[in-house]
Scaffold this motif. Structure first.
Motif, PDB file in Angstrom:
ATOM      1  N   LEU A 244      13.414  -7.750   9.608  1.00 60.11           N
ATOM      2  CA  LEU A 244      14.870  -7.572   9.693  1.00 60.11           C
ATOM      3  C   LEU A 244      15.274  -6.173  10.151  1.00 60.11           C
ATOM      4  CD1 LEU A 244      15.917  -9.455   6.429  1.00 60.11           C
ATOM      5  CD2 LEU A 244      16.101 -10.278   8.786  1.00 60.11           C
ATOM      6  N   GLY A 245      14.295  -5.332  10.455  1.00 65.36           N
ATOM      7  CA  GLY A 245      14.629  -3.969  10.882  1.00 65.36           C
ATOM      8  C   GLY A 245      15.202  -3.125   9.762  1.00 65.36           C
ATOM      9  N   ALA A 246      14.723  -3.325   8.542  1.00 69.28           N
ATOM     10  CA  ALA A 246      15.218  -2.556   7.396  1.00 69.28           C
ATOM     11  C   ALA A 246      15.000  -1.057   7.609  1.00 69.28           C
ATOM     12  CB  ALA A 246      14.490  -3.000   6.130  1.00 69.28           C
ATOM     13  N   ALA A 247      15.960  -0.257   7.128  1.00 67.47           N
ATOM     14  CA  ALA A 247      15.780   1.195   7.159  1.00 67.47           C
ATOM     15  C   ALA A 247      14.650   1.605   6.225  1.00 67.47           C
ATOM     16  CB  ALA A 247      17.076   1.890   6.749  1.00 67.47           C
ATOM     17  N   SER A 248      14.483   0.838   5.127  1.00 61.65           N
ATOM     18  CA  SER A 248      13.487   1.221   4.133  1.00 61.65           C
ATOM     19  C   SER A 248      13.060   0.021   3.308  1.00 61.65           C
ATOM     20  CB  SER A 248      14.085   2.291   3.204  1.00 61.65           C
ATOM     21  OG  SER A 248      13.162   2.651   2.207  1.00 61.65           O
ATOM     22  N   VAL A 249      11.769  -0.026   2.976  1.00 56.24           N
ATOM     23  CA  VAL A 249      11.287  -0.964   1.962  1.00 56.24           C
ATOM     24  C   VAL A 249      10.814  -0.110   0.784  1.00 56.24           C
ATOM     25  CG1 VAL A 249      10.748  -2.923   3.431  1.00 56.24           C
ATOM     26  CG2 VAL A 249       9.085  -1.101   3.201  1.00 56.24           C
ATOM     27  N   ASP A 250      11.277  -0.448  -0.402  1.00 50.04           N
ATOM     28  CA  ASP A 250      11.153   0.470  -1.533  1.00 50.04           C
ATOM     29  C   ASP A 250      10.235  -0.092  -2.621  1.00 50.04           C
ATOM     30  OD1 ASP A 250      13.194   1.353   0.108  1.00 50.04           O
ATOM     31  OD2 ASP A 250      14.437   2.064  -1.542  1.00 50.04           O
ATOM     32  N   HIS A 251       9.443   0.802  -3.182  1.00 50.37           N
ATOM     33  CA  HIS A 251       8.380   0.574  -4.164  1.00 50.37           C
ATOM     34  C   HIS A 251       7.028   0.533  -3.448  1.00 50.37           C
ATOM     35  CE1 HIS A 251      10.497   0.274  -7.934  1.00 50.37           C
ATOM     36  NE2 HIS A 251      11.370  -0.543  -7.373  1.00 50.37           N
ATOM     37  N   CYS A 252       6.703  -0.559  -2.713  1.00 51.32           N
ATOM     38  CA  CYS A 252       5.447  -0.604  -1.932  1.00 51.32           C
ATOM     39  C   CYS A 252       4.225  -0.288  -2.781  1.00 51.32           C
ATOM     40  CB  CYS A 252       5.510   0.368  -0.760  1.00 51.32           C
ATOM     41  SG  CYS A 252       6.727  -0.068   0.479  1.00 51.32           S
ATOM     42  N   THR A 253       4.203  -0.815  -3.995  1.00 48.88           N
ATOM     43  CA  THR A 253       3.087  -0.523  -4.902  1.00 48.88           C
ATOM     44  C   THR A 253       1.883  -1.410  -4.607  1.00 48.88           C
ATOM     45  OG1 THR A 253       4.799  -0.011  -6.511  1.00 48.88           O
ATOM     46  CG2 THR A 253       2.552  -0.180  -7.340  1.00 48.88           C
TER      47      THR A 253
END
Ligand SMILES: [Zn+2]
Length: 399
Positions: A244-253
């Protein structure tokens, strides 16, 4: 127009790589910064500093761009200290406690919510955070999400609609109906107060199909996309964010090689070198507070992924507003160098918010600066838990 000269800076972190500056942090020694009208007007050697109406002496200390905290949940009522204590006594974190905060938030007055937001915003500012993103997500009704965003917008322009935080209890047996509510009337009420849309894409929250539908609705109304992804286990969130062209994906653990490759595939050339258009925002306060394994920042950095650090400040899984604490955790637990962590907490956060006027000190940037009680940025990780933020300038105004 009044001007202010921040003078006698021992080490200036600019995050601008050019001649006269060292390394990825663009460090200048014995420097000065001229501030005019809320913006940086000039950066250079202290010996060449122009005259100004007012002079502030940094006494040879380190000066950095203000921290950019690109992930925080500040609109809530109550706290979950007892849940934290239970977790530290051995109970696992599942995300289920979010509903406890939803109940308290719905019952709170606007004034109570406003008081909490302002208290936490002030707390973050004292610790050097000059830009903060604030999400809704503890209201989960049309009216409560709209007022959460309205109150957040009183203290920041970086507001995020997170109606899809969890499915609220009253929709537990009909999640499709809740997704329709989020995409319909709730989004319509949120849009005037929001810049971004976010979904908690996780087992027990929202799966890939629901998350894609909700984010697409927000995108169609002009909101930028960000995503809670791959926090509690492997999942579809990171690849959906890239799609989706996200500015950021958060956590990524919890990332697979395919997730890392997907992020790396968004790389583009920029004046400061290759960067990924989808940033991986790591939130080590959450792993600290849930006693979980930390994300592997080194793996992402080595693959060429742009990394940001943020607090995830919220009453359940990470009740810290301290970016210096997150920097220290990132260095100690996530295999980042001190320079990488400082960049991620400033310029990285700016990238995660698609901003080029913050997280950097060059003419035209916002005059958000912090003066440390230390001679070097290294001390932020080297002296964990010590209040090292001596002075903050926000929009050029000493706080
Ligand atoms: Zn979060």
């Amino acid at each position: 127009m009044s001007s202010l000269l921040l003078d006698n800076i021992g080490e200036l972190v600019t995050n601008v790589a050019d001649s006269g500056a060292d390394g990825p942090l663009g460090i200048r020694r014995r420097a000065a910064v001229l501030v005019e009208d809320g913006e940086v007007a000039w950066v250079g050697p202290a010996t060449d500093a122009p005259a100004a109406d007012r002079r502030v002496d940094a006494d040879g200390a380190a000066v950095l761009p203000g921290f950019v905290d690109s992930h925080a949940h500040l609109v809530f009522a109550g706290d979950r200290a007892a849940e934290f204590a239970a977790r530290m006594a051995g109970q696992p974190y599942t995300g289920g406690g979010i509903r406890t905060t939803v109940r308290a938030t719905r019952a709170a007055s606007d004034e109570e919510l406003r008081t909490t937001v302002r208290r936490l915003r002030a707390e973050a500012l004292r610790q050097g955070t000059t830009t903060i993103e604030i999400k809704s997500g503890y209201g989960l009704t049309v009216a409560d999400e709209a007022r959460s965003l309205r109150i957040a917008a009183e203290v920041t322009g970086e507001t995020t609609f997170l109606g899809a935080h969890v499915v609220p209890a009253e929709y537990a047996d009909r999640p499709d109906d809740y997704v329709s509510l989020v995409c319909g009337p709730m989004l319509t009420a949120a849009v005037p107060h929001a810049r971004w849309i976010d979904v908690f894409c996780e087992r027990g929250a929202f799966g890939a199909d629901h998350a894609r539908a909700i984010l697409a609705c927000g995108q169609a109304l002009g909101l930028g996309v960000r995503l809670h992804a791959n926090q509690l286990g492997p999942g579809p969130g990171v690849q959906l964010g890239v799609e989706l062209g996200a500015a950021s994906v958060d956590h990524c653990t919890h990332l697979t090689d395919v997730d890392v490759d997907a992020l790396a595939s968004t790389a583009v050339d920029t004046p400061s070198g290759p960067e990924t258009t989808t940033v991986a925002t790591l939130l080590p306060g959450a792993e600290f507070s849930t006693r979980s394994p930390y994300p592997d920042a080194r793996r992402l950095l080595d693959a060429g992924v742009t990394v940001a650090l943020a607090t995830d400040c919220n009453p359940g899984s990470s009740y810290t507003s301290s970016m210096p604490f997150c920097i220290a955790l990132a260095v100690r637990e996530m295999r980042m160098t001190p320079a990488e962590a400082v960049w991620a907490a400033t310029a990285g956060g700016a990238r995660a918010l698609r901003r080029d006027d913050i997280g950097v000190l060059r003419p035209g940037a916002r005059a958000d600066l912090i003066v440390l009680d230390a001679p070097s940025h290294l001390h932020l990780a080297y002296r964990p838990g010590v209040p090292l933020i001596r002075r903050v300038l926000h929009n050029g105004v000493p706080q």
